[in-house]
Design an enzyme around this catalytic site. Sequence first.
Site, PDB file in Angstrom:
ATOM      1  N   SER A  10      37.913  32.316  46.407  1.00  0.00           N
ATOM      2  CA  SER A  10      37.403  32.172  45.028  1.00  0.00           C
ATOM      3  C   SER A  10      38.394  32.765  44.029  1.00  0.00           C
ATOM      4  O   SER A  10      38.462  32.321  42.881  1.00  0.00           O
ATOM      5  CB  SER A  10      36.016  32.801  44.873  1.00  0.00           C
ATOM      6  N   LYS A  47      31.039  42.376  44.376  1.00  0.00           N
ATOM      7  CA  LYS A  47      29.616  42.540  44.620  1.00  0.00           C
ATOM      8  C   LYS A  47      29.194  43.983  44.886  1.00  0.00           C
ATOM      9  O   LYS A  47      28.014  44.290  44.894  1.00  0.00           O
ATOM     10  CB  LYS A  47      29.132  41.619  45.739  1.00  0.00           C
TER      11      LYS A  47
HETATM   12  N1  PMP Z   1      33.570  35.071  44.560  1.00  0.00           N
HETATM   13  C1  PMP Z   1      33.059  35.630  45.659  1.00  0.00           C
HETATM   14  C2  PMP Z   1      33.912  35.699  46.892  1.00  0.00           C
HETATM   15  C3  PMP Z   1      31.746  36.116  45.647  1.00  0.00           C
HETATM   16  O1  PMP Z   1      31.225  36.649  46.750  1.00  0.00           O
HETATM   17  C4  PMP Z   1      30.982  35.992  44.449  1.00  0.00           C
HETATM   18  C5  PMP Z   1      29.563  36.446  44.432  1.00  0.00           C
HETATM   19  N2  PMP Z   1      28.700  35.570  45.151  1.00  0.00           N
HETATM   20  C6  PMP Z   1      31.550  35.418  43.320  1.00  0.00           C
HETATM   21  C7  PMP Z   1      32.851  34.982  43.418  1.00  0.00           C
HETATM   22  C8  PMP Z   1      30.778  35.217  42.025  1.00  0.00           C
HETATM   23  O2  PMP Z   1      30.285  36.369  41.395  1.00  0.00           O
HETATM   24  P1  PMP Z   1      28.896  36.362  40.605  1.00  0.00           P
HETATM   25  O3  PMP Z   1      27.785  36.415  41.627  1.00  0.00           O
HETATM   26  O4  PMP Z   1      28.917  37.581  39.759  1.00  0.00           O
HETATM   27  O5  PMP Z   1      28.770  35.109  39.811  1.00  0.00           O
END
Ligand code: PMP
Length: 348
Positions: free
Chosen positions: A286, A44
């Site tokens: 994630s 991010k």
């Molecule tokens: N994993 C984590 C830990 C995140 O903070 C985010 C962003 N919210 C994402 C995945 C997904 O990224 P994006 O917002 O580009 O879809």
Amino acid sequence: MSQRYENILGAIGHTPVIKINRLGPAGINLYAKAESFNPLSSVKDRLALGVIEAAEKSGVLKPGQTVVEATSGNTGIGLAMVCAAKGYPFVCVMAESFSIERRKIMRFLGARVVLTPAAEKGSGMINKAKELAEEHGWFLTRQFENEANADMHSRTTAVEILESFADIQLDYWVTGFGTGGTLKGVGRVLRKESPNTKIIVCEPDNAQLIASGVQQERNTDGSPAGSHPSFSPHPVQGWTPDFIPQLTEEALGLELANQVLPVNGNDALVAARNLAQQEGIFAGISSGATVAGALKICAEAPEGSNVLCMLPDTGERYLSTPLFDEVEADMNAAEQEISRSTPNHQFS
Ligand code: PMP
């Protein structure tokens, strides 16, 4: 090559692609792009710089104006860094359910953090941020709809991936979605520049918003008009909010997803631990979820396939979450035995 930067913002991006050597099946090459190498340790940071610079350029963000955003943490941390480096006050609106260390990191970076009730979920924090922006004339970055989010990924993340795979074919690219900025921004560039790369979009198996096929209700500004009926709470912080973001919907509209893959939350935690203990790669939940999805792809992929998955952030952000549930603070029996194996410096 070692770089010299004018300020911290120059250190955003150009993250490494790393081979995963022990978790995948033989005959498949699994790689991961480690976004924890960004200065504030998540993907991010890219979005934060992208949306602020776009707003400066278009003139909607004035010098010294307060920036506000609703975020589960990583966007807030990235924005807190960018705003600190550029001299904008920053207010982060965040549901109380997200990890304590995220709040503290933002406050350490000089941001103010306003909490919203967990029961009101992601859409509750967005509505609060909107209200605050309207009331006080603050700049709302609108990460879920802001095209500058996807643009930054097209200009940086996507270009880096193409560079990393300039000499070998990238057969599969695996990602989740939080805003969908990564998916839309990287996906559209891969489609054009690497048309044989299959794009795999993961979502939690107990919150299959995309797979449901049910349309997200929206306000005229593209923001969600309430929770999606297929949402239920899941452990993959940063993935799949309680609505389908506009950027994600646009990515699906462009047919950027070859496959939508459900991933189990527990499998995500296991994969994150395996990544740490068998590969030495310290990444968040994630990331574990994306690896778990990628491993499903590896199991079916033709011999010799090259698979790349995104690792959005660092494991250090999850010390107070279920990811660390099995990790003790005190010595266990095996450690006590090691301690007793020599005579001195024991607690006994
Ligand atoms: N994993 C984590 C830990 C995140 O903070 C985010 C962003 N919210 C994402 C995945 C997904 O990224 P994006 O917002 O580009 O879809």
